[in-house]
Design a protein around this motif. Structure first.
Motif, PDB file in Angstrom:
ATOM      1  N   GLY A  72     -74.242 -63.171 -61.961  1.00  0.00           N
ATOM      2  CA  GLY A  72     -74.752 -63.954 -60.848  1.00  0.00           C
ATOM      3  C   GLY A  72     -74.905 -63.167 -59.551  1.00  0.00           C
ATOM      4  N   GLU A  73     -74.419 -61.936 -59.505  1.00  0.00           N
ATOM      5  CA  GLU A  73     -74.536 -61.135 -58.291  1.00  0.00           C
ATOM      6  C   GLU A  73     -75.795 -60.274 -58.363  1.00  0.00           C
ATOM      7  OE1 GLU A  73     -69.962 -60.551 -56.810  1.00  0.00           O
ATOM      8  OE2 GLU A  73     -70.730 -59.106 -58.247  1.00  0.00           O
ATOM      9  N   ASN A  74     -76.420 -60.094 -57.225  1.00  0.00           N
ATOM     10  CA  ASN A  74     -77.648 -59.315 -57.133  1.00  0.00           C
ATOM     11  C   ASN A  74     -77.343 -58.006 -56.414  1.00  0.00           C
ATOM     12  OD1 ASN A  74     -80.119 -58.324 -55.688  1.00  0.00           O
ATOM     13  ND2 ASN A  74     -81.045 -59.985 -56.860  1.00  0.00           N
ATOM     14  N   ASP A  77     -78.455 -57.859 -52.768  1.00  0.00           N
ATOM     15  CA  ASP A  77     -77.558 -58.621 -51.892  1.00  0.00           C
ATOM     16  C   ASP A  77     -76.322 -57.802 -51.554  1.00  0.00           C
ATOM     17  OD1 ASP A  77     -79.229 -60.825 -51.944  1.00  0.00           O
ATOM     18  OD2 ASP A  77     -78.076 -61.890 -53.480  1.00  0.00           O
ATOM     19  N   ALA A 125     -68.771 -64.016 -53.534  1.00  0.00           N
ATOM     20  CA  ALA A 125     -69.986 -64.588 -54.141  1.00  0.00           C
ATOM     21  C   ALA A 125     -70.820 -65.390 -53.135  1.00  0.00           C
ATOM     22  CB  ALA A 125     -69.630 -65.417 -55.362  1.00  0.00           C
ATOM     23  N   PRO A 126     -70.251 -66.365 -52.427  1.00  0.00           N
ATOM     24  CA  PRO A 126     -71.091 -67.103 -51.467  1.00  0.00           C
ATOM     25  C   PRO A 126     -71.443 -66.284 -50.219  1.00  0.00           C
ATOM     26  CG  PRO A 126     -68.842 -67.950 -51.430  1.00  0.00           C
ATOM     27  CD  PRO A 126     -68.911 -66.962 -52.547  1.00  0.00           C
ATOM     28  N   GLU A 129     -74.511 -63.927 -51.221  1.00  0.00           N
ATOM     29  CA  GLU A 129     -75.678 -64.561 -51.839  1.00  0.00           C
ATOM     30  C   GLU A 129     -76.861 -64.627 -50.867  1.00  0.00           C
ATOM     31  OE1 GLU A 129     -76.829 -68.570 -54.345  1.00  0.00           O
ATOM     32  OE2 GLU A 129     -74.902 -68.438 -53.353  1.00  0.00           O
ATOM     33  N   GLY A 130     -77.983 -64.052 -51.280  1.00  0.00           N
ATOM     34  CA  GLY A 130     -79.215 -64.118 -50.501  1.00  0.00           C
ATOM     35  C   GLY A 130     -79.351 -63.106 -49.379  1.00  0.00           C
ATOM     36  N   HIS A 137     -81.466 -64.318 -43.441  1.00  0.00           N
ATOM     37  CA  HIS A 137     -80.010 -64.404 -43.535  1.00  0.00           C
ATOM     38  C   HIS A 137     -79.298 -63.389 -42.645  1.00  0.00           C
ATOM     39  CE1 HIS A 137     -80.094 -67.295 -46.814  1.00  0.00           C
ATOM     40  NE2 HIS A 137     -81.074 -66.592 -47.343  1.00  0.00           N
ATOM     41  N   GLU A 140     -75.712 -64.583 -41.670  1.00  0.00           N
ATOM     42  CA  GLU A 140     -74.764 -64.468 -42.775  1.00  0.00           C
ATOM     43  C   GLU A 140     -74.373 -63.007 -43.013  1.00  0.00           C
ATOM     44  OE1 GLU A 140     -77.582 -66.169 -42.807  1.00  0.00           O
ATOM     45  OE2 GLU A 140     -77.172 -68.209 -43.472  1.00  0.00           O
TER      46      GLU A 140
END
Length: 174
Positions: A72-74, A77, A125-126, A129-130, A137, A140
């Motif tokens: 799930g990790e990019n 990112d 993770a959060p 993300e993105g 972003h 963030e």
């Protein structure tokens, strides 16, 4: 002006030499409206200024194969999130980014560890993300960059690697 020997020059021409102009302009002084006096300004959303920050992207590209991501990790990112941490560290030392800045950033967030602590993965993770969409972003990304305390950023890569598994909370400022 000098001429090659093979170029035809009339023997009656006078040789040319340097002459100063009649008027010497005044020396330049920094009096523009946008000129910054002293150090770069600091504050929320201003980031960490430093020279040649784009070079960090090249270094990150070379370190890309070493990154250990969870499902799930990019990777983009991860790179953009850690880039802010690395640039912040470089600016603390008033220099351009080097490989050690990115190594510390990837280490404290557990991206060099094939089995990072589950709580760290849950935390990051959060946060990451993105972040590859920098234009959308930025705020963030600043959160991730501002989390690690300055004491962590002043450590050597060896000190961070020794402290990482046990004290990851202290290293990331969680």
């Amino acid at each position: 002006m000098a001429a090659p020997r093979f170029s035809p020059v009339p023997p009656t021409d006078r040789p040319r030499y340097y002459e100063s102009p009649d008027h010497a302009p005044a020396s330049w002084i920094p009096d523009r409206p946008g000129e910054i006096e002293g150090f770069q300004p600091g504050g929320p959303q201003l980031g960490a200024q430093g020279p040649d920050q784009g070079f960090a992207l090249r270094i990150a590209g070379q370190l890309r194969p070493k990154l250990q991501l969870q499902s799930g990790e990019n990777v983009d990112d991860v790179i953009h999130g850690c880039l802010g941490v690395a640039l912040r560290r470089a600016s603390i030392f008033s220099r351009a980014p080097v490989v050690h800045d990115l190594t510390i950033a990837f280490t404290i967030w557990g991206f060099y560890d094939p089995n990072p602590p589950a709580e760290l993965v849950e935390l990051r993770a959060p946060l990451f993300e993105g972040l590859r969409h920098v234009a959308h972003h930025y705020t963030e990304g600043r959160v991730v960059a501002d989390m690690p305390p300055e004491s962590t950023l002043r450590m050597t890569p060896a000190q961070v690697a020794a402290a990482y598994p046990a004290d990851w909370r202290v290293l990331v400022g969680a």
